[in-house]
Design a protein around this motif. Structure first.
Motif, PDB file in Angstrom:
ATOM      1  N   THR A   9      41.336  67.928  37.627  1.00 55.76           N
ATOM      2  CA  THR A   9      41.172  66.754  36.766  1.00 55.76           C
ATOM      3  C   THR A   9      40.306  65.685  37.427  1.00 55.76           C
ATOM      4  OG1 THR A   9      43.371  67.216  35.862  1.00 55.76           O
ATOM      5  CG2 THR A   9      42.412  65.052  35.396  1.00 55.76           C
ATOM      6  N   TYR A  10      40.622  65.360  38.672  1.00 59.35           N
ATOM      7  CA  TYR A  10      39.852  64.340  39.395  1.00 59.35           C
ATOM      8  C   TYR A  10      39.076  64.972  40.551  1.00 59.35           C
ATOM      9  CZ  TYR A  10      42.309  60.791  36.717  1.00 59.35           C
ATOM     10  OH  TYR A  10      42.789  60.008  35.696  1.00 59.35           O
ATOM     11  N   GLY A  11      38.453  66.098  40.278  1.00 64.20           N
ATOM     12  CA  GLY A  11      37.720  66.815  41.311  1.00 64.20           C
ATOM     13  C   GLY A  11      36.443  66.147  41.769  1.00 64.20           C
ATOM     14  N   ASP A  12      36.017  65.097  41.075  1.00 65.62           N
ATOM     15  CA  ASP A  12      34.758  64.442  41.440  1.00 65.62           C
ATOM     16  C   ASP A  12      34.942  63.008  41.910  1.00 65.62           C
ATOM     17  OD1 ASP A  12      35.581  63.482  38.978  1.00 65.62           O
ATOM     18  OD2 ASP A  12      33.562  63.384  38.130  1.00 65.62           O
ATOM     19  N   ARG A  13      36.186  62.619  42.222  1.00 67.60           N
ATOM     20  CA  ARG A  13      36.364  61.211  42.624  1.00 67.60           C
ATOM     21  C   ARG A  13      37.534  61.055  43.581  1.00 67.60           C
ATOM     22  NH1 ARG A  13      37.538  59.264  36.624  1.00 67.60           N
ATOM     23  NH2 ARG A  13      36.234  61.079  36.294  1.00 67.60           N
ATOM     24  N   LEU A  14      37.528  59.906  44.257  1.00 63.24           N
ATOM     25  CA  LEU A  14      38.610  59.523  45.148  1.00 63.24           C
ATOM     26  C   LEU A  14      39.347  58.345  44.527  1.00 63.24           C
ATOM     27  CD1 LEU A  14      36.765  59.663  48.588  1.00 63.24           C
ATOM     28  CD2 LEU A  14      38.110  61.464  47.486  1.00 63.24           C
ATOM     29  N   HIS A  15      40.670  58.374  44.567  1.00 59.36           N
ATOM     30  CA  HIS A  15      41.457  57.272  44.037  1.00 59.36           C
ATOM     31  C   HIS A  15      41.404  56.080  44.982  1.00 59.36           C
ATOM     32  CE1 HIS A  15      42.798  59.828  40.928  1.00 59.36           C
ATOM     33  NE2 HIS A  15      43.795  60.415  41.559  1.00 59.36           N
ATOM     34  N   LYS A  16      41.656  54.927  44.423  1.00 61.87           N
ATOM     35  CA  LYS A  16      41.803  53.737  45.253  1.00 61.87           C
ATOM     36  C   LYS A  16      43.014  53.909  46.168  1.00 61.87           C
ATOM     37  CE  LYS A  16      40.024  50.544  41.730  1.00 61.87           C
ATOM     38  NZ  LYS A  16      40.393  49.441  40.819  1.00 61.87           N
ATOM     39  N   ASP A  17      42.940  53.237  47.305  1.00 61.68           N
ATOM     40  CA  ASP A  17      44.080  53.207  48.208  1.00 61.68           C
ATOM     41  C   ASP A  17      45.300  52.686  47.459  1.00 61.68           C
ATOM     42  OD1 ASP A  17      45.212  53.048  51.086  1.00 61.68           O
ATOM     43  OD2 ASP A  17      45.549  51.046  50.261  1.00 61.68           O
ATOM     44  N   ARG A  18      46.467  53.319  47.673  1.00 60.94           N
ATOM     45  CA  ARG A  18      47.653  52.941  46.912  1.00 60.94           C
ATOM     46  C   ARG A  18      48.068  51.491  47.180  1.00 60.94           C
ATOM     47  NH1 ARG A  18      51.105  55.942  44.032  1.00 60.94           N
ATOM     48  NH2 ARG A  18      50.240  57.865  44.845  1.00 60.94           N
ATOM     49  N   ALA A  19      47.994  51.063  48.433  1.00 58.92           N
ATOM     50  CA  ALA A  19      48.371  49.677  48.738  1.00 58.92           C
ATOM     51  C   ALA A  19      47.448  48.704  48.019  1.00 58.92           C
ATOM     52  CB  ALA A  19      48.333  49.450  50.250  1.00 58.92           C
ATOM     53  N   GLU A  20      46.150  49.015  48.003  1.00 55.50           N
ATOM     54  CA  GLU A  20      45.186  48.169  47.288  1.00 55.50           C
ATOM     55  C   GLU A  20      45.470  48.188  45.788  1.00 55.50           C
ATOM     56  OE1 GLU A  20      40.443  48.300  46.184  1.00 55.50           O
ATOM     57  OE2 GLU A  20      41.121  49.239  48.049  1.00 55.50           O
ATOM     58  N   THR A  21      45.854  49.338  45.292  1.00 52.75           N
ATOM     59  CA  THR A  21      46.172  49.475  43.871  1.00 52.75           C
ATOM     60  C   THR A  21      47.339  48.589  43.482  1.00 52.75           C
ATOM     61  OG1 THR A  21      45.342  51.732  43.747  1.00 52.75           O
ATOM     62  CG2 THR A  21      46.986  51.106  42.118  1.00 52.75           C
ATOM     63  N   ILE A  22      48.379  48.589  44.298  1.00 56.15           N
ATOM     64  CA  ILE A  22      49.557  47.788  43.986  1.00 56.15           C
ATOM     65  C   ILE A  22      49.223  46.308  44.031  1.00 56.15           C
ATOM     66  CG2 ILE A  22      51.901  47.226  44.725  1.00 56.15           C
ATOM     67  CD1 ILE A  22      51.368  49.992  43.327  1.00 56.15           C
ATOM     68  N   LEU A  23      48.382  45.896  44.993  1.00 56.10           N
ATOM     69  CA  LEU A  23      47.935  44.506  45.021  1.00 56.10           C
ATOM     70  C   LEU A  23      47.174  44.152  43.747  1.00 56.10           C
ATOM     71  CD1 LEU A  23      46.704  44.128  48.722  1.00 56.10           C
ATOM     72  CD2 LEU A  23      48.690  43.016  47.666  1.00 56.10           C
ATOM     73  N   GLU A  24      46.339  45.090  43.288  1.00 58.21           N
ATOM     74  CA  GLU A  24      45.567  44.859  42.070  1.00 58.21           C
ATOM     75  C   GLU A  24      46.482  44.700  40.858  1.00 58.21           C
ATOM     76  OE1 GLU A  24      42.066  46.984  39.350  1.00 58.21           O
ATOM     77  OE2 GLU A  24      42.843  47.994  41.131  1.00 58.21           O
ATOM     78  N   LEU A  25      47.503  45.545  40.762  1.00 57.29           N
ATOM     79  CA  LEU A  25      48.425  45.432  39.646  1.00 57.29           C
ATOM     80  C   LEU A  25      49.131  44.085  39.657  1.00 57.29           C
ATOM     81  CD1 LEU A  25      49.832  46.707  37.216  1.00 57.29           C
ATOM     82  CD2 LEU A  25      51.435  47.800  38.792  1.00 57.29           C
ATOM     83  N   GLY A  26      49.546  43.649  40.833  1.00 53.57           N
ATOM     84  CA  GLY A  26      50.174  42.333  40.943  1.00 53.57           C
ATOM     85  C   GLY A  26      49.241  41.214  40.519  1.00 53.57           C
ATOM     86  N   ARG A  27      47.955  41.305  40.905  1.00 54.62           N
ATOM     87  CA  ARG A  27      46.982  40.279  40.522  1.00 54.62           C
ATOM     88  C   ARG A  27      46.760  40.262  39.012  1.00 54.62           C
ATOM     89  NH1 ARG A  27      44.244  41.945  45.454  1.00 54.62           N
ATOM     90  NH2 ARG A  27      42.985  43.415  44.236  1.00 54.62           N
ATOM     91  N   VAL A  28      46.720  41.441  38.393  1.00 51.18           N
ATOM     92  CA  VAL A  28      46.537  41.520  36.941  1.00 51.18           C
ATOM     93  C   VAL A  28      47.702  40.834  36.229  1.00 51.18           C
ATOM     94  CG1 VAL A  28      46.501  43.094  34.966  1.00 51.18           C
ATOM     95  CG2 VAL A  28      45.079  43.576  36.973  1.00 51.18           C
ATOM     96  N   LEU A  29      48.911  41.101  36.678  1.00 48.32           N
ATOM     97  CA  LEU A  29      50.074  40.482  36.038  1.00 48.32           C
ATOM     98  C   LEU A  29      50.057  38.969  36.213  1.00 48.32           C
ATOM     99  CD1 LEU A  29      52.895  43.029  37.016  1.00 48.32           C
ATOM    100  CD2 LEU A  29      51.667  42.842  34.842  1.00 48.32           C
ATOM    101  N   ASP A  30      49.668  38.514  37.398  1.00 45.65           N
ATOM    102  CA  ASP A  30      49.624  37.061  37.640  1.00 45.65           C
ATOM    103  C   ASP A  30      48.557  36.398  36.768  1.00 45.65           C
ATOM    104  OD1 ASP A  30      50.815  34.940  39.246  1.00 45.65           O
ATOM    105  OD2 ASP A  30      48.808  34.701  40.094  1.00 45.65           O
ATOM    106  N   ALA A  31      47.378  37.035  36.675  1.00 47.86           N
ATOM    107  CA  ALA A  31      46.304  36.474  35.845  1.00 47.86           C
ATOM    108  C   ALA A  31      46.712  36.476  34.372  1.00 47.86           C
ATOM    109  CB  ALA A  31      45.021  37.279  36.043  1.00 47.86           C
ATOM    110  N   ALA A  32      47.385  37.517  33.941  1.00 44.33           N
ATOM    111  CA  ALA A  32      47.823  37.583  32.549  1.00 44.33           C
ATOM    112  C   ALA A  32      48.809  36.468  32.236  1.00 44.33           C
ATOM    113  CB  ALA A  32      48.458  38.949  32.272  1.00 44.33           C
TER     114      ALA A  32
END
Length: 457
Positions: free
Chosen positions: A208-231
């Motif tokens: 499914t994701y054979g052509d890409r690398l996922h974001k670092d999980r710790a960075e991802t969780i920070l991003e989710l927190g920022r999205v919720l705060d901005a919302a």
């Protein structure tokens, strides 16, 4: 031993692989094709083999693109046993009854709009078909080699994708076939990491994701927190299309773990999916499959499934009431690709508001509303009407239930001798990239499975 490819061979959904071994025919998965209306109409087509000729069906996990045509297979004559890991067997009932209900409702809605002379719309299958198919299910534990037919053994190994997800080992005629199912990333919350496979003579691996690398999980969780705060600061609602099995439970896990840091007590959190609410019960009954971190969160934090401001929306009336909330609601609703389900109703009421945030946490197939929004569409068609999309969109790739290119290479690389490999469950761009990387690293020729292709093990 021969493998015949019928589905998810050049696309992600519609898992369907047929094995001929020891004079028997075994089907690996029987999944629904998902995506555009044109793609989904192919679910009604013949299977490409005679269902009555099959001796057994083996299921890798309970996502609809792997189990969604099982009741149709039974209705068309399959009478053999259906083998699934024990948690998967429980989840199949929930998932398939929901799929049947959606199909029946869509047929009913189409017939209400039917013009003179137009043929009657029929559901793909009914809830009665689901009940009939479930009577053939035989649950098995992880890591136990079982004889399922004379001369044919299987074992389920942890795949780390969703609860009960499995890589399938199949032995026959002195040879061993491995089917990866869907492979999860290491460190996925709640679940244990994928189990290593020691050896094989042929591997069928998802891509499914054979052509890409996922974001670092710790960075991802920070991003989710920022999205919720901005919302919260924007004064809008947050809409999260999420699969009832896997993503919904993982999101609640993160909400529990970062309850204080993300100030989640100020929000109203809705799990707007009767199916996801039932799935929570299955998770509660299978905590023995949890990893150590999850068990710690359950002990030290608010129970992710019993957050003080979490509401389960069971009825249609409860779901509709959510759309009267102007701000401060986090709504997790199906379907995960926004191609059906309650999330579409929330889109109709909220996509036109710039303060709305839509958070995508999983794969969005070609042709789905979710994919069009991810690709930046300004208008999307929902229930026959065009809806303006002004909402802000966020793709949180690090929360994917599928491992990325690095994880796929590592999973395959741990198999002794680097056996022949066929890539399934991926679009061509992803498969070609992964095939190139694996071929260069291990010197193995990688086949890209196509419908109608046969490989000899």
């Amino acid at each position: 031993m021969q493998v015949h490819f019928h589905g998810a061979a050049g696309e992600v959904t519609g898992s369907l692989h047929e094995v001929h071994a020891a004079g028997r025919r075994i089907l690996l998965d029987c999944g629904m094709i998902q995506g555009s209306p044109e793609a989904e109409r192919r679910n009604f087509d013949p299977f490409g083999f005679e269902p009555t000729a099959l001796d057994a069906l083996v299921i890798s996990h309970a996502h609809i693109d792997h189990i969604g045509r099982v009741p149709l297979l039974v209705r068309r004559g399959f009478r053999g046993p259906i083998y699934a890991q024990a948690a998967t067997a429980e989840l199949m009932r929930i998932m398939l009854l929901d799929a049947a209900s959606i199909s029946e409702s869509e047929a009913e809605r189409s017939n209400r709009r039917r013009g003179d002379g137009e043929p009657e719309a029929l559901p793909l299958y009914t809830r009665d078909d689901v009940e009939a198919s479930l009577r053939q299910v035989r649950p098995l534990a992880y890591d136990a080699r079982e004889t399922i037919l004379p001369g044919v053994d299987i074992a389920f190994r942890e795949a780390g994708h969703i609860l009960g997800s499995s890589a399938v080992e199949l032995w026959a005629e002195g040879r061993k076939l491995v089917f990866s199912g869907d492979i999860g990333p290491k460190g996925t919350p709640i679940l244990r990491d994928p189990a290593p496979i020691d050896a094989a003579d042929l591997v069928l691996m998802e891509s499914t994701y054979g052509d890409r690398l996922h974001k670092d999980r710790a960075e991802t969780i920070l991003e989710l927190g920022r999205v919720l705060d901005a919302a919260w600061n924007d004064g809008g609602n947050v809409l999260i299309p999420a699969f009832a099995v896997g993503r919904s439970q993982e999101l609640l896990y993160w909400f529990a773990k970062y309850w204080d840091e993300w100030q989640l007590a100020r929000w109203r959190i809705f799990l707007d999916s009767p199916m996801a609410a039932k799935v929570v019960g299955v998770y509660d009954r299978h905590t023995a499959l949890f990893d150590e971190d999850a068990l710690r969160v359950w002990q030290e934090r608010p129970n992710p499934f019993r957050l003080p401001n979490l509401q389960f929306s069971e009825t249609a009336e409860q779901s509709m009431a959510i759309n009267r909330i102007e701000r401060g609601a986090i709504v997790i609703a199906g379907s995960g690709m926004a191609n059906a389900g309650r999330i579409l109703h929330h889109f109709k009421h909220n996509l036109g508001k710039p303060q709305t945030r839509v958070v995508f946490v999983g794969y969005q197939a070609e042709g789905t509303v979710g994919r069009r929004l991810v690709d930046g569409a300004q208008w999307v068609r929902i229930h026959g009407r065009d809806v303006r999309a002004l909402a802000q969109r966020h793709t949180i790739g690090g929360l994917s239930a599928h491992t990325d290119q690095r994880g796929l290479i590592e999973w395959y690389g741990n198999i002794a001798g680097h056996p022949p490999l066929a890539l399934v469950h991926g679009e061509d761009k992803a498969r070609e990239a992964l095939a190139g990387e694996i071929g260069e690293r291990y010197g193995v020729e990688v086949a890209l499975a196509r419908p109608g292709m046969t490989l000899q093990v």
